[in-house]
Write an enzyme that holds these catalytic residues in place. Structure first.
Site, PDB file in Angstrom:
ATOM      1  N   PRO A 113       1.016  -1.474   0.005  1.00  0.00           N
ATOM      2  CG  PRO A 113       0.200  -1.240   1.849  1.00  0.00           C
ATOM      3  CD  PRO A 113       0.975  -2.139   1.273  1.00  0.00           C
ATOM      4  CG  ASP A 140       5.431  -1.949   2.089  1.00  0.00           C
ATOM      5  OD1 ASP A 140       4.446  -1.295   2.431  1.00  0.00           O
ATOM      6  OD2 ASP A 140       5.618  -2.338   2.076  1.00  0.00           O
ATOM      7  CG  HIS A 141       0.443   3.187   5.113  1.00  0.00           C
ATOM      8  ND1 HIS A 141       0.655   3.701   6.603  1.00  0.00           N
ATOM      9  CD2 HIS A 141      -0.615   4.856   5.225  1.00  0.00           C
ATOM     10  CE1 HIS A 141       0.256   3.968   7.364  1.00  0.00           C
ATOM     11  NE2 HIS A 141      -0.270   5.357   6.330  1.00  0.00           N
ATOM     12  NE  ARG A 142       3.240  -4.894   2.787  1.00  0.00           N
ATOM     13  CZ  ARG A 142       4.007  -5.769   2.242  1.00  0.00           C
ATOM     14  NH1 ARG A 142       3.154  -6.657   1.664  1.00  0.00           N
ATOM     15  NH2 ARG A 142       4.899  -5.200   1.642  1.00  0.00           N
ATOM     16  CB  VAL A 195       6.656   3.215   6.569  1.00  0.00           C
ATOM     17  CG1 VAL A 195       7.377   5.170   7.210  1.00  0.00           C
ATOM     18  CG2 VAL A 195       7.629   2.615   6.248  1.00  0.00           C
TER      19      VAL A 195
END
Length: 454
Positions: free
Chosen positions: A249, A425-427, A429
């Site tokens: 994401p 990467d919002h997983r 960060v």
């Protein structure tokens, strides 16, 4: 004795390669580790050395054809090779074993394969300008003489060779016209234009042309289209970007930075004669700032391991630098970039650029990477939303430096500005972490002296 050479595993899980051009033809006598062909993998153009000493019996693929790893590529008649004068029978037997440079073997001799000149049959009823020669499968346009010039492989870069292949131009014939210098793209175009003009005036009895190049276009007068096969680096890049976009994401943050102080520092460094051998530019300062900021924000220098259920934080920076080449987008890596000084980074970037432009970036130089930078500013672009390279949690896009009115010390002044865009990467960060990283990079570029505090 007949020996078959199959396309080897070129590393990094690559399953296929395209034959860019053959450097030998059936009947050639080759020695151990001489270059047989250039093949293009999903990551780089690679020269294939010969695993045998012997005579080439057959080629199992044509230039432009994609070959799977493990498939037959070339057949040798090893028994037909003439051993060196001092070689004993036992030595000849040892040389017949497949030993590739890079796979543990030391070359027994150097040089390039020597091609045998072939004369056209006396009954061939074609003019000299339209004569056909027996040469590598990529030769297409008719030469200007009945016999080719045979000898060392013409000097040129991989992009130029690929361009010649697309036009069907034999570089041996170009070299015969321009003399002993490196062949350029302009030389290939000029030769193709000259020969094309001759070919258009040839009689119907002239020899048929070789197969058309892979790139095809609609004829004049139609609604024009060009069809380009999706393969090599372009195919790999597309697959990687789709995989990354639909797996990680993405979030992108933007920040406009006053880089006046950084640009003034660069001017001072360039004026220093002791640093004249090092090309220090804005990208070098950005790379240094990124390495320092990653030390404070390790989540941007991490990998999401789905199978292990772990986040792997790297305590080193293998810095990827996106490079646009004739073969497509590649991201070569500067290993342990955080350990390099400013001049060390400048030299590494310069070498990386030269190698990428020449098409000689190896698969090993493209493997891995923990964080990447893409310099869109060289195209006059201010900002963008870069897609993460697979396996990385962050990538920074560097925009163009522009003079703009800006508030400075309570007044409006003309300052040099740059926009930074970081995708992450919002997983692994969070928004706060991504913003802190971007602010750290910006602070270092706004006030380069802050680097002394890190």
């Amino acid at each position: 004795m007949i020996e078959e050479f199959r396309l080897p595993d070129l590393g990094e899980g690559l399953t296929e390669a395209e034959v860019v051009q053959w450097l030998v033809v059936p009947g050639d006598t080759v020695t151990l580790n001489q270059t047989l062909a250039e093949v293009e993998t999903a990551k780089a153009v690679v020269e294939l050395p010969s695993p045998y000493e012997g005579v080439v019996s057959a080629l199992h693929a044509e230039a432009g054809e994609t070959v799977a790893v493990g498939s037959p590529l070339i057949t040798f008649d090893v028994a037909g090779a003439e051993p060196a004068p001092s070689a004993q029978a036992t030595d000849a037997e040892e040389k017949a074993q497949p030993n590739l440079v890079g796979y543990g073997a030391a070359p027994s001799s150097g040089g390039r394969p020597v091609r045998r000149a072939r004369r056209a049959a006396a009954s061939q009823s074609v003019s000299a300008d339209a004569a056909v020669i027996e040469a590598a499968p990529h030769d297409a346009l008719p030469p200007s003489a009945a016999e080719p010039v045979v000898g060392e492989r013409p000097r040129s870069t991989p992009p130029v060779r690929a361009h010649a292949k697309r036009l069907g131009v034999d570089l041996v014939l170009v070299a015969a016209e321009i003399g002993d210098r490196t062949i350029t793209r302009a030389d290939v175009d000029a030769y193709a234009e000259r020969v094309g003009a001759r070919a258009s005036g040839a009689s119907a009895s002239s020899a048929p042309a070789s197969p058309a190049p892979a790139v095809s276009s609609a004829s004049v007068g139609e609604r024009a289209q060009t069809r380009i096969p999706i393969r090599g680096v372009r195919k790999h890049t597309a697959q990687a970007m789709v995989r990354s976009a639909f797996t990680a994401p993405h979030v992108t943050c933007f920040h406009t930075v006053d880089v006046t102080a950084t640009m003034e520092l660069i001017e001072q460094l360039r004026a220093d004669r002791s640093l004249s051998e090092h090309r220090i530019g804005p990208l070098v300062l950005v790379a240094k700032a990124v390495c320092m900021a990653l030390g404070r924000n390790p989540s941007l220098n991490a990998t999401w391991d789905e199978e292990a259920g772990e986040i792997i934080e790297n305590h080193f920076v293998d810095l990827g630098i996106a490079a646009a080449t004739d073969r497509g987008l590649i991201v070569p890596i500067i290993r342990d970039a955080e350990r390099l000084s400013l001049t060390g980074l400048a030299d590494a970037l310069a070498q990386l650029t030269r190698t990428a432009r020449s098409g000689r970036t190896s698969p090993a130089e493209l493997a891995g990477g923990t964080f990447s930078i893409t310099n869109i500013g060289v195209f006059g672009i201010d900002a963008g939303t870069p897609i993460l390279p697979p396996g990385q949690s962050g990538i920074l896009a560097v925009g163009a430096v522009r003079r703009q009115p800006w508030e400075h010390d309570g007044q409006i002044a003309l300052r040099r500005m740059m926009t930074l865009s970081v995708s992450f990467d919002h997983r692994l960060v969070d928004g706060a972490e991504g913003s802190r990283f971007l602010k750290d990079v910006a602070d270092l570029l706004e006030q380069p002296g802050r680097a002394m505090l890190y």
